[in-house]
Design a protein around this motif. Sequence first.
Motif, PDB file in Angstrom:
ATOM      1  N   ASP A   5      86.469  43.139  46.702  1.00  0.00           N
ATOM      2  CA  ASP A   5      85.483  42.416  46.085  1.00  0.00           C
ATOM      3  C   ASP A   5      84.402  42.813  45.570  1.00  0.00           C
ATOM      4  O   ASP A   5      83.636  42.488  44.805  1.00  0.00           O
ATOM      5  CB  ASP A   5      85.191  41.115  47.201  1.00  0.00           C
ATOM      6  CG  ASP A   5      84.851  41.980  48.489  1.00  0.00           C
ATOM      7  OD1 ASP A   5      85.355  43.029  48.708  1.00  0.00           O
ATOM      8  OD2 ASP A   5      84.473  41.264  49.233  1.00  0.00           O
ATOM      9  N   ARG A   6      84.144  43.962  46.028  1.00  0.00           N
ATOM     10  CA  ARG A   6      82.916  44.874  45.823  1.00  0.00           C
ATOM     11  C   ARG A   6      83.225  45.487  44.165  1.00  0.00           C
ATOM     12  O   ARG A   6      82.174  45.616  43.300  1.00  0.00           O
ATOM     13  CB  ARG A   6      82.746  45.941  46.830  1.00  0.00           C
ATOM     14  CG  ARG A   6      81.209  46.742  46.333  1.00  0.00           C
ATOM     15  CD  ARG A   6      80.622  47.261  47.220  1.00  0.00           C
ATOM     16  NE  ARG A   6      79.372  47.947  46.843  1.00  0.00           N
ATOM     17  CZ  ARG A   6      78.978  49.244  46.906  1.00  0.00           C
ATOM     18  NH1 ARG A   6      79.969  49.989  47.757  1.00  0.00           N
ATOM     19  NH2 ARG A   6      78.079  49.853  46.561  1.00  0.00           N
ATOM     20  N   ILE A   7      84.346  45.884  44.260  1.00  0.00           N
ATOM     21  CA  ILE A   7      84.768  46.479  42.819  1.00  0.00           C
ATOM     22  C   ILE A   7      84.734  45.422  41.727  1.00  0.00           C
ATOM     23  O   ILE A   7      84.262  45.655  40.625  1.00  0.00           O
ATOM     24  CB  ILE A   7      86.189  46.838  43.051  1.00  0.00           C
ATOM     25  CG1 ILE A   7      86.476  48.196  43.773  1.00  0.00           C
ATOM     26  CG2 ILE A   7      86.942  47.049  41.473  1.00  0.00           C
ATOM     27  CD1 ILE A   7      87.902  48.652  44.281  1.00  0.00           C
ATOM     28  N   ALA A   8      85.136  44.199  41.939  1.00  0.00           N
ATOM     29  CA  ALA A   8      85.139  43.169  40.982  1.00  0.00           C
ATOM     30  C   ALA A   8      83.691  42.721  40.705  1.00  0.00           C
ATOM     31  O   ALA A   8      83.353  42.627  39.670  1.00  0.00           O
ATOM     32  CB  ALA A   8      85.740  41.873  41.725  1.00  0.00           C
ATOM     33  N   ALA A   9      82.796  42.682  41.683  1.00  0.00           N
ATOM     34  CA  ALA A   9      81.393  42.362  41.617  1.00  0.00           C
ATOM     35  C   ALA A   9      80.798  43.507  40.653  1.00  0.00           C
ATOM     36  O   ALA A   9      80.037  43.311  39.542  1.00  0.00           O
ATOM     37  CB  ALA A   9      80.616  42.354  42.731  1.00  0.00           C
ATOM     38  N   ARG A  10      81.010  44.695  40.884  1.00  0.00           N
ATOM     39  CA  ARG A  10      80.587  45.774  40.066  1.00  0.00           C
ATOM     40  C   ARG A  10      80.908  46.033  38.688  1.00  0.00           C
ATOM     41  O   ARG A  10      80.408  46.156  37.608  1.00  0.00           O
ATOM     42  CB  ARG A  10      80.617  47.423  40.691  1.00  0.00           C
ATOM     43  CG  ARG A  10      80.449  47.421  42.233  1.00  0.00           C
ATOM     44  CD  ARG A  10      78.584  47.915  41.950  1.00  0.00           C
ATOM     45  NE  ARG A  10      78.325  48.750  41.246  1.00  0.00           N
ATOM     46  CZ  ARG A  10      77.984  49.944  41.526  1.00  0.00           C
ATOM     47  NH1 ARG A  10      78.193  50.331  42.934  1.00  0.00           N
ATOM     48  NH2 ARG A  10      77.805  50.964  40.968  1.00  0.00           N
ATOM     49  N   LEU A  11      82.323  45.698  38.464  1.00  0.00           N
ATOM     50  CA  LEU A  11      83.129  45.655  37.219  1.00  0.00           C
ATOM     51  C   LEU A  11      82.441  44.412  36.384  1.00  0.00           C
ATOM     52  O   LEU A  11      82.380  44.835  35.237  1.00  0.00           O
ATOM     53  CB  LEU A  11      84.449  45.529  37.519  1.00  0.00           C
ATOM     54  CG  LEU A  11      85.466  45.946  36.188  1.00  0.00           C
ATOM     55  CD1 LEU A  11      85.059  47.273  35.806  1.00  0.00           C
ATOM     56  CD2 LEU A  11      86.670  45.774  36.748  1.00  0.00           C
ATOM     57  N   GLY A  76      90.257  56.758  45.009  1.00  0.00           N
ATOM     58  CA  GLY A  76      89.937  55.462  44.361  1.00  0.00           C
ATOM     59  C   GLY A  76      88.533  55.527  43.792  1.00  0.00           C
ATOM     60  O   GLY A  76      88.109  56.363  43.547  1.00  0.00           O
ATOM     61  N   LEU A  77      88.037  54.165  43.830  1.00  0.00           N
ATOM     62  CA  LEU A  77      86.691  54.071  43.053  1.00  0.00           C
ATOM     63  C   LEU A  77      85.566  54.273  44.203  1.00  0.00           C
ATOM     64  O   LEU A  77      85.750  53.753  45.018  1.00  0.00           O
ATOM     65  CB  LEU A  77      86.580  52.554  42.610  1.00  0.00           C
ATOM     66  CG  LEU A  77      87.458  52.660  41.393  1.00  0.00           C
ATOM     67  CD1 LEU A  77      87.902  50.940  40.823  1.00  0.00           C
ATOM     68  CD2 LEU A  77      86.846  53.159  40.229  1.00  0.00           C
ATOM     69  N   THR A  78      84.553  54.758  43.696  1.00  0.00           N
ATOM     70  CA  THR A  78      83.363  54.843  44.484  1.00  0.00           C
ATOM     71  C   THR A  78      81.939  54.624  43.571  1.00  0.00           C
ATOM     72  O   THR A  78      82.276  54.404  42.387  1.00  0.00           O
ATOM     73  CB  THR A  78      82.991  56.158  45.046  1.00  0.00           C
ATOM     74  OG1 THR A  78      82.784  57.264  43.749  1.00  0.00           O
ATOM     75  CG2 THR A  78      84.430  56.924  45.805  1.00  0.00           C
ATOM     76  N   ASP A  79      80.789  54.677  44.202  1.00  0.00           N
ATOM     77  CA  ASP A  79      79.628  54.230  43.574  1.00  0.00           C
ATOM     78  C   ASP A  79      79.547  55.175  42.426  1.00  0.00           C
ATOM     79  O   ASP A  79      78.910  54.936  40.882  1.00  0.00           O
ATOM     80  CB  ASP A  79      78.476  54.389  44.190  1.00  0.00           C
ATOM     81  CG  ASP A  79      78.145  53.342  45.189  1.00  0.00           C
ATOM     82  OD1 ASP A  79      78.859  52.104  44.997  1.00  0.00           O
ATOM     83  OD2 ASP A  79      77.763  53.487  46.460  1.00  0.00           O
ATOM     84  N   ALA A  80      79.843  56.606  42.319  1.00  0.00           N
ATOM     85  CA  ALA A  80      79.710  57.284  41.339  1.00  0.00           C
ATOM     86  C   ALA A  80      80.498  56.998  39.915  1.00  0.00           C
ATOM     87  O   ALA A  80      80.024  57.232  38.859  1.00  0.00           O
ATOM     88  CB  ALA A  80      80.319  58.801  41.817  1.00  0.00           C
ATOM     89  N   ASP A  81      81.802  56.236  40.142  1.00  0.00           N
ATOM     90  CA  ASP A  81      82.476  56.021  39.053  1.00  0.00           C
ATOM     91  C   ASP A  81      81.550  54.871  38.213  1.00  0.00           C
ATOM     92  O   ASP A  81      81.561  54.880  37.000  1.00  0.00           O
ATOM     93  CB  ASP A  81      83.825  55.545  39.440  1.00  0.00           C
ATOM     94  CG  ASP A  81      84.417  56.474  40.226  1.00  0.00           C
ATOM     95  OD1 ASP A  81      84.687  57.343  39.533  1.00  0.00           O
ATOM     96  OD2 ASP A  81      85.074  56.317  41.452  1.00  0.00           O
ATOM     97  N   PHE A  82      81.159  53.978  38.946  1.00  0.00           N
ATOM     98  CA  PHE A  82      80.206  52.786  38.232  1.00  0.00           C
ATOM     99  C   PHE A  82      79.129  53.347  37.684  1.00  0.00           C
ATOM    100  O   PHE A  82      78.754  52.857  36.615  1.00  0.00           O
ATOM    101  CB  PHE A  82      80.019  51.835  39.500  1.00  0.00           C
ATOM    102  CG  PHE A  82      81.288  51.005  39.541  1.00  0.00           C
ATOM    103  CD1 PHE A  82      81.992  49.828  38.624  1.00  0.00           C
ATOM    104  CD2 PHE A  82      82.133  51.318  40.704  1.00  0.00           C
ATOM    105  CE1 PHE A  82      83.061  49.197  39.107  1.00  0.00           C
ATOM    106  CE2 PHE A  82      83.320  50.682  40.966  1.00  0.00           C
ATOM    107  CZ  PHE A  82      83.761  49.568  40.204  1.00  0.00           C
TER     108      PHE A  82
END
Length: 93
Positions: A5-11, A76-82
């Motif tokens: 859900d955090r990934i979806a919000a950031r994306l 997987g995904l972290t804040d650095a990716d976003f």
Amino acid sequence: MMEPDRIAARLEALDGWRLSPDGRAILRRFEFKGFAKAVEMANLAAWLGNRRNHHPDVSFGWGYCEVAFTTHDAGGLTDADFACAARLNELVA
């Protein structure tokens, strides 16, 4: 690694980016007329990765460049990716 859900919000806040089929990376495909602009985009993504010490996977060819960010160490995904994706968006705006 981030929760879905955090990934979806950031994306949602990142124009043009999508989640990879396996959910471990974010991807954006840039399209151009010709090869030279695609190479320039690949170089920009590489430059940003070096500056941030967070290196994307880049593929390119005539008329396109696709950039993928993931944190391999985290699996997987972290804040650095976003953060890198957002900065790349700023650079090409």
